[in-house]
Design an enzyme around this catalytic site. Structure first.
Site, PDB file in Angstrom:
ATOM      1  N   GLU A   1      43.397  40.439  44.382  1.00 35.35           N
ATOM      2  CA  GLU A   1      43.389  41.881  44.106  1.00 35.35           C
ATOM      3  C   GLU A   1      42.797  42.723  45.228  1.00 35.35           C
ATOM      4  O   GLU A   1      42.273  43.810  45.002  1.00 35.35           O
ATOM      5  CB  GLU A   1      42.680  42.175  42.771  1.00 35.35           C
ATOM      6  CG  GLU A   1      43.475  41.632  41.610  1.00 35.35           C
ATOM      7  CD  GLU A   1      42.906  41.973  40.247  1.00 35.35           C
ATOM      8  OE1 GLU A   1      41.828  42.566  40.169  1.00 35.35           O
ATOM      9  OE2 GLU A   1      43.563  41.635  39.249  1.00 35.35           O
TER      10      GLU A   1
ATOM     11  N   GLU B   1      48.151  36.804  37.149  1.00 35.99           N
ATOM     12  CA  GLU B   1      46.962  36.995  36.301  1.00 35.99           C
ATOM     13  C   GLU B   1      47.318  38.022  35.239  1.00 35.99           C
ATOM     14  O   GLU B   1      47.832  39.098  35.544  1.00 35.99           O
ATOM     15  CB  GLU B   1      45.742  37.461  37.102  1.00 35.99           C
ATOM     16  CG  GLU B   1      44.482  37.459  36.230  1.00 35.99           C
ATOM     17  CD  GLU B   1      43.268  38.109  36.877  1.00 35.99           C
ATOM     18  OE1 GLU B   1      42.944  37.770  38.025  1.00 35.99           O
ATOM     19  OE2 GLU B   1      42.658  38.967  36.199  1.00 35.99           O
TER      20      GLU B   1
HETATM   21  C1  147 Z   1      40.730  41.143  37.228  1.00 30.11           C
HETATM   22  C2  147 Z   1      40.114  40.019  38.042  1.00 30.11           C
HETATM   23  O1  147 Z   1      41.032  39.464  38.929  1.00 30.11           O
HETATM   24  C3  147 Z   1      39.475  38.944  37.190  1.00 30.11           C
HETATM   25  O2  147 Z   1      38.628  38.171  38.002  1.00 30.11           O
HETATM   26  C4  147 Z   1      38.724  39.562  36.057  1.00 30.11           C
HETATM   27  O3  147 Z   1      37.705  40.379  36.554  1.00 30.11           O
HETATM   28  C5  147 Z   1      39.666  40.378  35.218  1.00 30.11           C
HETATM   29  C6  147 Z   1      38.996  40.992  34.011  1.00 30.11           C
HETATM   30  O4  147 Z   1      39.911  41.739  33.257  1.00 30.11           O
HETATM   31  O5  147 Z   1      40.189  41.426  35.988  1.00 30.11           O
HETATM   32  O6  147 Z   1      40.483  42.270  37.973  1.00 30.11           O
HETATM   33  C7  147 Z   1      40.879  43.489  37.557  1.00 30.11           C
HETATM   34  C8  147 Z   1      39.940  44.464  37.490  1.00 30.11           C
HETATM   35  C9  147 Z   1      40.311  45.753  37.175  1.00 30.11           C
HETATM   36  C10 147 Z   1      41.619  46.049  36.933  1.00 30.11           C
HETATM   37  C11 147 Z   1      42.566  45.059  36.998  1.00 30.11           C
HETATM   38  C12 147 Z   1      42.193  43.766  37.312  1.00 30.11           C
HETATM   39  N1  147 Z   1      41.989  47.335  36.599  1.00 30.11           N
HETATM   40  O7  147 Z   1      41.094  48.203  36.414  1.00 30.11           O
HETATM   41  O8  147 Z   1      43.163  47.648  36.487  1.00 30.11           O
END
Ligand code: 147
Length: 658
Positions: free
Chosen positions: A168, A246
């Site tokens: 990300e 994911e």
């Molecule tokens: C994802 C991460 O890749 C994971 O490690 C974990 O933190 C997961 C929890 O929901 O989320 O990261 C994101 C964090 C924020 C957003 C999307 C994915 N977002 O705000 O859209």
């Protein structure tokens, strides 16, 4: 004026391969990490630990996952903790840290065909020459990742199938090409690159990414996160496999299970995505850390062996028990699509077998964490499938049904029904909302009923840990590192836990954390009078310069810069101590001088306790006491430093004050 209520609708659909099949099915997986989501699992007692692993990985048993994706540890906080890097510094390598190697071996033992996938969130600072990006020196970063792949092979006999870029965060075409080339130089052509693992693929310009022919050729699949089952048109039509690399991240009650059922089908139906990975595999992090119960099931009590098989496990089974990686989806309109009354169906085949999965999850019962789910209606419906092509002569199908109930009646989950006899190549079903059906030529045994699961109990007190019975380099049990890496050091004279991150990592969390920390215990410890004692030592070379032991630590994960609690601070080489109510010492409760300095390379005994309106500390025999005026919020016991540097810890003891 008359009012009609539509209660049911009829729909006719074809199940056919006459015009060929659709995309290859690439499997359903779970993510361990991103970060530290399996921390507590590895210390489970037997036989519960094996039962849990069976429920995740054993074919046709529980979730029967087809892919295990793990974090490549980077020594920094990555959501529910930090995972250790295989190279804390540029000059050392170690492939026995943490628990992901163990988990991958347990998964492979149960399913030799499970695919393994590694992805970094954070990196040790040296990888990016101590700057914020791992792409500063792409050869260095590629070698760091390829070392992990080789370590898996050489130390653990594990074959890594897929490797990612940087979870990300930005991707970099020259890094992707360099990673491909370093893999190839190491005869690792079979290790495939999946990228970008980006949250904001949409509406980014896909042309810039894969219309670069060399990047396109370097990639095996496009991995996107939380696509909400949709992809922009140009991406959706790509000839590369499209994966939701994911997804899910939803509280695992039956709305979470409904989310999972809907996206497993509709990621293909709407987005052409042929693999979906759940964040996370299993809730094996302390309750009180971010994203509670976001796993396919829960196992967060290693001290009792208690665990809960949540329904996302059985939603997964609806697909994984009945189709293998390498099968093909049937095309949209001839085996896969949306249902007239709401919901969706997909069909999968290996050329002979047929599996049909139907989900009719209503909007409110299938909301995922993100993105926003647009409104839609699901009503009862009569479904007629006409079976053609290779499937024309199929006489009967096994039937498995889940019906979620949200009205205090218990859900009916993955229950085998009577076989369905196909007459005139036609299948007729009456389907209600909030159901999942599998109809398949493949038989799967009845759902296992777990018995003798131990009852849950709070974290046991008194608790003591002398770090004496561990393998070198292993991670101490129950001590949930939040930033940095705690590993056992065994010398001829002593065994202790050392924090080993000595410079700022390339962090994944948006806001930088000040230093290393780890927590243990129970996030609800508050009113009870509690005492922690521990021995700490800072090495003169590369030692931490500001150490803490804390009570009532709360506000962790990527929010850890807001951590509150009672922090007792010691500054090695000085006589100064202080007590603060937060990690940044914005509110100091007391400070002063000790009778003797906190010398380097020497063990110091410290303890901290609260009782009623008083807190007290002991440092090498100096006694300190102060009125407690901090927050009443509960929290963990914690240790750490306000900087990066070695710190050694031994003889931890936590007890409630009688
Ligand atoms: C994802 C991460 O890749 C994971 O490690 C974990 O933190 C997961 C929890 O929901 O989320 O990261 C994101 C964090 C924020 C957003 C999307 C994915 N977002 O705000 O859209």
């Amino acid at each position: 004026l008359s009012l009609y209520l539509i209660v049911s609708v009829n729909g006719q659909y074809q199940i056919s391969d006459i015009t060929g099949v659709g995309r290859q099915f690439d499997g359903i997986g779970g993510l361990s990490g991103g970060g530290a989501t399996s921390k507590l699992l590895v210390s489970y007692p037997e036989p519960q630990r094996s039962h849990i692993l069976d429920l995740l990985f054993k074919p046709q048993y529980g979730a029967a996952l087809q892919i295990l994706k793990v974090e490549i540890g980077g020594d920094a906080q990555t959501t529910d903790g930090s995972e250790s890097s295989h190279m804390h510094t540029e000059n050392e390598e170690n492939y026995n840290r943490g628990y992901e190697w163990w988990l991958m071996k347990e998964a492979k033992m149960r399913n030799p065909n499970i695919a393994l996938w590694g992805l970094p969130w954070a990196f040790p600072g040296w990888v990016g020459d101590y700057g914020p990006s791992p792409y500063k020196n792409t050869t260095k970063a590629a070698n760091y990742i390829v070392n992990w792949v080789k370590g898996a092979r050489d130390v653990h006999n594990l074959t890594i199938d897929f490797i990612g870029i940087w979870n990300e965060r930005t991707w970099d075409n020259s890094y992707i090409l360099e990673l491909r080339s370093v893999l190839n130089q190491n005869q690792l052509q079979s290790v495939k690159i999946v990228a970008p693992d980006s949250i904001e693929f949409y509406p980014l310009d896909y042309t810039g990414f894969t219309q670069n022919a060399s990047v396109f050729n370097a990639l095996h699949a496009i991995g996107v996160h939380y696509p909400g089952t949709q992809l922009p048109e140009n991406t959706r039509m790509s000839s590369l496999p499209l994966w939701s690399s994911e997804d899910y991240s939803t509280f695992n009650d039956d709305v979470g299970a409904g989310c999972w059922a809907r996206i497993l089908n509709q990621n293909y139906v709407n987005g052409n995505m042929t693999s979906t990975i759940a964040w996370n595999l299993i809730t094996s992090y302390y309750s009180g850390l971010p994203y509670p119960r976001n796993g396919l099931m829960d196992a967060m009590q290693p001290w009792t062996g208690s665990y809960v098989v949540q329904d996302p496990i059985w939603v997964t089974a609806h697909t994984t028990h009945f189709a293998n990686v390498g099968w093909h989806y049937l095309k949209h309109g001839s085996g896969s699509g949306l249902l007239r009354g709401g919901g969706s169906y997909v069909s999968l085949t290996d050329g002979q077998n047929l599996t049909i999965i139907i989900e009719t999850m209503s909007h409110d019962h299938s909301i995922c964490v993100r993105p926003k789910l647009p409104a839609y209606i699901v009503i009862a419906q009569n479904i007629t499938f006409t079976v053609l092509g290779s499937f024309y002569g199929i006489p009967k199908l096994y039937v498995y049904k889940t019906q979620f109930r949200y009205d205090n009646q218990s859900s009916q989950v993955f229950e085998k029904q009577d076989d369905y006899t196909i007459i005139d190549h036609t299948i007729n079903l009456q389907v209600e909302p909030d159901c999942v059906y599998t109809l398949s030529t493949v038989y799967s045994p009845d759902r296992v009923q777990e018995n003798s699961i131990p009852a849950p109990q709070p974290f046991p007190l008194p608790y003591s840990e002398n770090f004496d019975i561990y393998e070198m380099d292993s991670e101490p049990k129950y001590l949930a590192q939040q930033n940095g890496a705690w590993e056992i050091v065994n010398t001829s004279t002593e065994s202790f836990a050392r924090q080993k991150t000595i410079s700022r990592p390339i962090e994944w969390c948006p806001a930088p954390l000040p230093g290393a920390s780890a927590v243990i215990g129970d996030s609800s410890w508050q009113a009870l009078p509690i005492n922690v004692s521990i021995k700490v030592r800072s090495p003169a070379i590369n030692g931490a310069r500001k150490l803490f032991v804390a009570l009532k630590m709360s506000g962790l994960g990527c929010q850890a810069h807001f951590t509150s609690g009672i922090f007792l601070w010691l500054m090695p080489n000085t006589t100064t101590y202080s007590i603060s109510y937060d990690l940044y010492s914005l509110t100091t409760a007391k400070s002063g001088q000790l009778s003797a300095p906190i010398s380097f390379d020497t063990w110091h005994s410290i303890s901290l306790s609260t009782m009623g309106n008083t807190m007290s500390a002991q440092i090498n025999g100096d006694y300190i006491s102060a009125p407690f005026t901090g927050s009443t919020t509960g929290g963990f016991v914690g240790i750490g430093s306000f900087d990066y540097g070695y710190s050694d810890w031994d003889d931890l003891m936590i007890h409630d004050v009688p």
